[in-house]
Write a protein that holds these residues in place. Structure first.
Motif, mmCIF file in Angstrom:
data_model
loop_
_atom_site.group_PDB
_atom_site.id
_atom_site.type_symbol
_atom_site.label_atom_id
_atom_site.label_comp_id
_atom_site.label_asym_id
_atom_site.label_seq_id
_atom_site.Cartn_x
_atom_site.Cartn_y
_atom_site.Cartn_z
ATOM 1 N N GLY A 1 47.683 84.452 12.197
ATOM 2 C CA GLY A 1 47.984 85.467 10.880
ATOM 3 C C GLY A 1 47.260 85.023 9.922
ATOM 4 N N THR B 1 43.849 73.639 8.210
ATOM 5 C CA THR B 1 44.132 72.393 7.807
ATOM 6 C C THR B 1 44.820 71.727 7.768
ATOM 7 O OG1 THR B 1 44.091 74.057 5.544
ATOM 8 C CG2 THR B 1 44.081 71.972 5.058
ATOM 9 N N CYS C 1 48.226 77.529 0.654
ATOM 10 C CA CYS C 1 47.918 76.154 0.361
ATOM 11 C C CYS C 1 47.702 75.133 -0.355
ATOM 12 C CB CYS C 1 45.917 77.165 0.524
ATOM 13 S SG CYS C 1 45.410 77.380 2.509
HETATM 14 P P1 NAD Z 1 50.178 82.093 9.381
HETATM 15 O O1 NAD Z 1 51.686 81.609 8.866
HETATM 16 O O2 NAD Z 1 49.621 82.945 8.563
HETATM 17 O O3 NAD Z 1 50.275 82.387 10.373
HETATM 18 C C1 NAD Z 1 50.507 81.444 11.435
HETATM 19 C C2 NAD Z 1 50.629 81.673 12.514
HETATM 20 O O4 NAD Z 1 50.710 80.656 13.847
HETATM 21 C C3 NAD Z 1 51.516 82.496 12.618
HETATM 22 O O5 NAD Z 1 51.847 83.984 13.626
HETATM 23 C C4 NAD Z 1 52.774 82.156 14.257
HETATM 24 O O6 NAD Z 1 53.586 82.610 14.892
HETATM 25 C C5 NAD Z 1 51.294 81.387 15.113
HETATM 26 N N1 NAD Z 1 51.593 80.305 15.952
HETATM 27 C C6 NAD Z 1 52.263 79.347 15.950
HETATM 28 N N2 NAD Z 1 52.684 78.922 16.299
HETATM 29 C C7 NAD Z 1 51.891 79.207 17.908
HETATM 30 C C8 NAD Z 1 51.345 79.021 19.179
HETATM 31 N N3 NAD Z 1 51.866 77.602 20.010
HETATM 32 N N4 NAD Z 1 50.942 79.561 19.530
HETATM 33 C C9 NAD Z 1 50.181 80.922 19.153
HETATM 34 N N5 NAD Z 1 50.136 81.234 17.551
HETATM 35 C C10 NAD Z 1 51.015 80.122 17.065
HETATM 36 O O7 NAD Z 1 49.306 80.740 9.133
HETATM 37 P P2 NAD Z 1 47.977 81.006 7.740
HETATM 38 O O8 NAD Z 1 47.804 80.911 6.268
HETATM 39 O O9 NAD Z 1 47.224 81.854 8.666
HETATM 40 O O10 NAD Z 1 47.422 79.840 8.260
HETATM 41 C C11 NAD Z 1 46.750 78.643 9.274
HETATM 42 C C12 NAD Z 1 46.081 77.494 9.163
HETATM 43 O O11 NAD Z 1 45.289 77.524 8.482
HETATM 44 C C13 NAD Z 1 47.197 76.539 8.186
HETATM 45 O O12 NAD Z 1 47.438 75.447 8.528
HETATM 46 C C14 NAD Z 1 46.775 76.973 6.933
HETATM 47 O O13 NAD Z 1 46.923 75.342 5.773
HETATM 48 C C15 NAD Z 1 45.836 77.156 6.801
HETATM 49 N N6 NAD Z 1 44.434 77.947 5.682
HETATM 50 C C16 NAD Z 1 45.166 78.793 4.763
HETATM 51 C C17 NAD Z 1 43.949 79.331 4.346
HETATM 52 C C18 NAD Z 1 44.990 81.068 4.140
HETATM 53 O O14 NAD Z 1 44.262 81.389 2.500
HETATM 54 N N7 NAD Z 1 45.818 81.699 4.559
HETATM 55 C C19 NAD Z 1 43.191 79.181 4.118
HETATM 56 C C20 NAD Z 1 42.271 78.141 4.888
HETATM 57 C C21 NAD Z 1 43.113 77.637 5.223
#
Ligand code: NAD
Length: 434
Positions: A9, A122, A263
């Motif tokens: 993601g 996170t 977030c």
């Molecule tokens: P997102 O929803 O964009 O991406 C998560 C991805 O993980 C999805 O594509 C999903 O299909 C995949 N997934 C789920 N289970 C899976 C598995 N078992 N195997 C393989 N793939 C799997 O989420 P994101 O925004 O990238 O956030 C991810 C983490 O990072 C969260 O904990 C978030 O809090 C943290 N985070 C996000 C940001 C941000 O700006 N988006 C910044 C810092 C931290």
């Protein structure tokens, strides 16, 4: 080094592409077959400036690939990053760790030789211990270390943030893992990016404490903005006046419609829940969440007031739907609550966003969408600026006035000047500027 990213993601894809750009060999894994198929075709499933070129260059160089099959890449990896979602759990607001736990089970089944398993998602304090427990239980013979390495990138500026971070926090007390993490981040390390090693629980808490502090800073200036409106002061000048104090700093002091995004809302909530469970409640953060929740609908009341007390039967143009500029992310965007409240009050809504309309359409199918900013304004009784995209900062104000049915502008991001807008004959309302 060989890196496998579980979850492709916003965080997994950006981190994976950046690690590949450092010269590592990276495989991005995702269970979403559609996402992986798109990436294999060279399509980027999210909007993030610069990501398309970064991905294309590294795929071409043979350092970045995509798959739904985790076992081969995990077996070959020196480090496996878990970057799956940790949304709010429905019902109680705790972080939903089911994706993290599932990824841990999948990963440990496939590892071959010493592997560093890094939680980049996170996750609440103590999750690393639980991930380690699950992995040991699933496969007692496996050789691994579980490390916390929270991500601080911001959507919209994700690549620059990843490549030039203020700090990289690494939570581990395992010497072998520490060496792997140092090697992974070495390209940044040479440029003196501060690598901060801590215990795992400390690292996990740093991420939540950081987000809660930033959410508090935004909420503080939002409340000061409300007071400014009552007492005839200007919140931008107040923000500048306090922000020039080095102890405070000028960032995150922009008054607006309340924080949103993928977030802050979920992370503040999860931190509150952890603190309550530990009988060490964070009352300040609890208040921040409550104040921010109420603020979004309050913004709709601001619009209604600017429209003379009622929007029933009126056409309201909304510019900007994403939770902030330069992203297509609609998660917890203030626009969602504002639009709902205006619909509740009987308004007809037409919206435009440069990148977020595809996801907005699925979340708000009941409103109309315009193909560009000016057609959005066509015949509208008021314009509401919800997201401060650059494209909205220099609108042709004569054209705006001529296109709107009534020259009413509610600027929830303070991107125009009150004096100038009044001189031009607009009814102009912003945040925190009497
Ligand atoms: P997102 O929803 O964009 O991406 C998560 C991805 O993980 C999805 O594509 C999903 O299909 C995949 N997934 C789920 N289970 C899976 C598995 N078992 N195997 C393989 N793939 C799997 O989420 P994101 O925004 O990238 O956030 C991810 C983490 O990072 C969260 O904990 C978030 O809090 C943290 N985070 C996000 C940001 C941000 O700006 N988006 C910044 C810092 C931290």
């Amino acid at each position: 080094m060989r890196v496998t990213m579980i979850g492709s993601g916003y965080v997994g894809l950006v981190s994976g592409a950046c690690f590949a750009d450092f010269g590592h060999e990276v495989t991005c894994v995702d269970t979403d077959a559609g996402k992986i198929a798109a990436l294999k075709r060279g399509e980027i499933p999210i909007y993030e400036p610069g990501l398309d070129d970064l991905v294309a260059n590294n795929v071409r160089a043979g350092r970045l690939s995509f798959t739904t099959e985790l076992s081969g890449p995990v077996a070959a990896a020196d480090a496996v990053f878990i970057a799956v979602g940790t949304p709010s759990r429905r019902g109680d607001g705790h972080a939903d760790l089911s994706y993290v736990h599932q990824a841990a089970r999948d990963v440990v089944a496939a590892i071959d030789g010493f592997t560093v398993v890094v939680t980049k998602s996170t996750v609440p304090v103590g999750t690393g211990d639980e991930v380690e427990r699950i992995m040991r239980e699933t496969r007692p013979d496996a050789d691994f270390a579980v490390v916390s390495n929270p991500e601080f990138l911001r959507e919209g500026a994700a690549i620059a943030d990843f490549k030039r971070p203020d700090r990289i926090v690494i939570g581990t007390e395992d010497d072998r893992a520490r060496k792997v993490m140092e090697d992974l981040y070495r390209p940044l390390y040479l440029n003196a990016a501060p690598l901060l090693f801590t215990a795992r629980r400390t690292s996990e808490l740093i991420k939540y404490a950081g987000n809660a502090f930033l959410a508090t800073k935004i909420t503080f200036i939002n409340e000061i903005a409300d007071l400014c409106e009552r007492v005839g002061a200007n919140v931008q000048e107040v923000a500048r006046g306090i922000g020039l104090d080095n102890r405070i700093g000028g960032k995150f002091l922009h008054a607006g419609p309340g924080y949103g995004g993928s977030c802050f809302p979920k992370d503040t909530l999860a931190l509150i829940k952890t603190a309550q469970d530990m009988e060490s409640p964070l009352r300040l953060v609890e208040t921040v969440v409550a104040v921010n929740d109420q603020r979004k609908r309050a913004m709709a009341r601001k619009v209604i007031a600017a429209c003379g007390g009622s929007v029933r039967g009126k056409r309201i143009a909304i510019l900007g739907l994403a939770f902030k500029p330069n992203t297509d992310d609609m998660r917890e965007a203030p626009s969602l609550s504002i639009v709902t409240a205006l619909l509740d009050a009987g308004a007809e809504i037409v919206a435009y966003d440069p990148e977020a309309m595809a996801s907005a359409r699925t979340l708000m199918p009941e409103i109309a969408y315009a193909p560009d900013a000016y057609s959005c304004l066509d015949g509208a009784d008021a314009l509401v600026i919800v997201t401060e995209w650059d494209a909205f900062r220099a609108l042709d104000l004569d054209r705006v006035k001529a296109t709107l049915r009534h020259p009413v502008v509610i600027d929830l991001r303070n991107i125009y000047r009150s004096g100038e807008m009044h001189e031009r004959g607009f009814t102009y309302v912003n945040v925190g500027n009497a």
